[in-house]
Design an enzyme around this catalytic site. Structure first.
Site, short mmCIF file in Angstrom:
data_model
loop_
_atom_site.label_atom_id
_atom_site.label_comp_id
_atom_site.label_asym_id
_atom_site.label_seq_id
_atom_site.Cartn_x
_atom_site.Cartn_y
_atom_site.Cartn_z
N ASP A 67 0.80 -1.22 0.00
CA ASP A 67 0.00 0.00 0.00
C ASP A 67 0.84 1.27 0.00
OD1 ASP A 67 0.89 -0.59 2.58
OD2 ASP A 67 -1.11 -1.04 3.34
N ASP A 136 -7.93 -3.28 14.10
CA ASP A 136 -9.30 -3.56 13.65
C ASP A 136 -9.37 -4.76 12.70
OD1 ASP A 136 -8.16 -2.54 11.36
OD2 ASP A 136 -9.55 -0.84 11.15
N HIS A 138 -7.50 -5.16 9.96
CA HIS A 138 -7.20 -4.90 8.54
C HIS A 138 -5.88 -5.55 8.11
CE1 HIS A 138 -5.08 -0.85 9.68
NE2 HIS A 138 -4.13 -1.72 9.35
N GLU A 143 -9.83 -2.20 5.17
CA GLU A 143 -10.49 -1.98 6.45
C GLU A 143 -11.74 -2.87 6.56
OE1 GLU A 143 -8.90 -0.44 8.58
OE2 GLU A 143 -8.31 1.61 8.07
C1 F6R Z 1 1.33 -1.63 6.12
C2 F6R Z 1 0.03 -2.28 6.18
C3 F6R Z 1 -0.80 -2.30 7.42
C4 F6R Z 1 0.00 -2.60 8.68
C5 F6R Z 1 -0.90 -2.57 9.90
C6 F6R Z 1 -0.11 -2.75 11.18
O1 F6R Z 1 1.89 -1.75 4.84
O2 F6R Z 1 -0.39 -2.77 5.20
O3 F6R Z 1 -1.80 -3.26 7.28
O4 F6R Z 1 0.62 -3.84 8.56
O5 F6R Z 1 -1.57 -1.35 9.95
O6 F6R Z 1 0.72 -1.65 11.37
P1 F6R Z 1 1.88 -1.69 12.45
O7 F6R Z 1 2.85 -2.71 12.00
O8 F6R Z 1 2.50 -0.32 12.40
O9 F6R Z 1 1.25 -2.01 13.75
#
Ligand code: F6R
Length: 262
Positions: A67, A136, A138, A143
């Site tokens: 992303d 959440d 995701h 989401e």
């Molecule tokens: C990042 C991504 C997100 C993160 C998730 C957890 O490329 O796709 O899904 O993996 O938000 O974020 P952290 O690792 O910062 O807790």
């Protein structure tokens, strides 16, 4: 789904790094799906160490990130391109032309997203997709209520994700972009193998729902229950709400030697 519970994030990173080493040594042209955020940082450090010790050669590897935020200026230090260059690509011998992230600054978003999926296909598909998980549930920026068959597209972040990611923007949620382009859940499910990493108590609920809850668009990571080759590598805190955690440990301790690749 294989659930591997380790004492801490360092051990998880070491285990995951061994899987990368084996894959890239067996297939030097491997296609990796990569993630950003706090979760993969230790793994990326391990991969850099392995490169420095001549254990992995990244020169023929191709990567696709999950992303990118929409609207951040080119080179912004909060962009995921900046993150990847800083934490991995600039420290290993990868050919930058083979590293791909969606662009958050294109005129035709739909066309760009379709091209991104086409590029993944053209590269032969993703051999190993790395995932973190949002509190959440995701994956990528898919989401809750994201279509479980979605392809790369633009998504609006939830208030919780914006609040969680504000730490990267000086703690100010107003500075976090509200939109991102993300690989879809369907795109993620097409990869040959998935490693999901999660650390810390704030991920325990999401891990419980993803691993042991019903498959539901309300918890996008729960779709991984339908993928034939997923390793969920978690520390004790992230595993703390798993009902069957003792069983997962029992299974792991009894893995035959020939299966002990992680
Ligand atoms: C990042 C991504 C997100 C993160 C998730 C957890 O490329 O796709 O899904 O993996 O938000 O974020 P952290 O690792 O910062 O807790």
């Amino acid at each position: 789904m294989e659930v591997i519970i380790v004492n801490n994030a360092e051990l998880a990173a070491k285990k995951a790094a061994l899987i990368y080493k084996r894959l890239i040594n067996e297939k030097p042209t491997a296609v990796l799906g990569l993630a950003t955020g706090s979760t993969p940082l230790k793994l990326y450090s391990e991969l850099v160490k392995m490169y420095e010790n001549s254990e992995i050669d990244f020169s023929r590897v191709t990567t696709f990130n999950l992303d990118e935020y929409v609207g951040l200026p080119e080179g912004d230090k909060n962009s995921y391109r900046f993150f990847m260059d800083e934490n991995l690509f600039d420290k290993i011998n990868i050919d930058k032309k083979k590293t791909h992230l969606p662009s958050g600054n294109v005129d035709d978003v739909n066309e760009h997203c379709a091209e991104y999926d086409a590029k993944i296909k053209h590269a032969g598909g993703i051999d190993l997709q790395l995932l973190g998980i949002g509190a959440d549930g995701h994956i990528g920026f898919n989401e809750p209520t994201s279509s479980l068959t979605s392809k790369t597209r633009i998504k609006t972040l939830t208030k919780q994700t914006i609040a969680d990611n504000a730490r990267f923007f000086g703690g100010d949620p107003e500075k976090v972009p509200t939109h991102a382009i993300t690989m879809g859940i369907g795109s993620i499910m097409e990869s040959n193998m998935v490693i999901l990493l999660a650390f810390g108590k704030n991920k325990a609920g999401a891990i419980k729902a993803a691993v042991e809850g019903p498959v539901s668009a309300m918890v996008p990571a729960s779709i991984l229950q339908m993928h034939p080759n997923v390793k969920v590598i978690v520390d004790l805190d992230a595993a703390s709400e798993l009902e069957l955690r003792q069983y997962y440990q029992w299974v792991y301790e009894r893995k035959p030697d020939w299966q002990k690749d992680a």
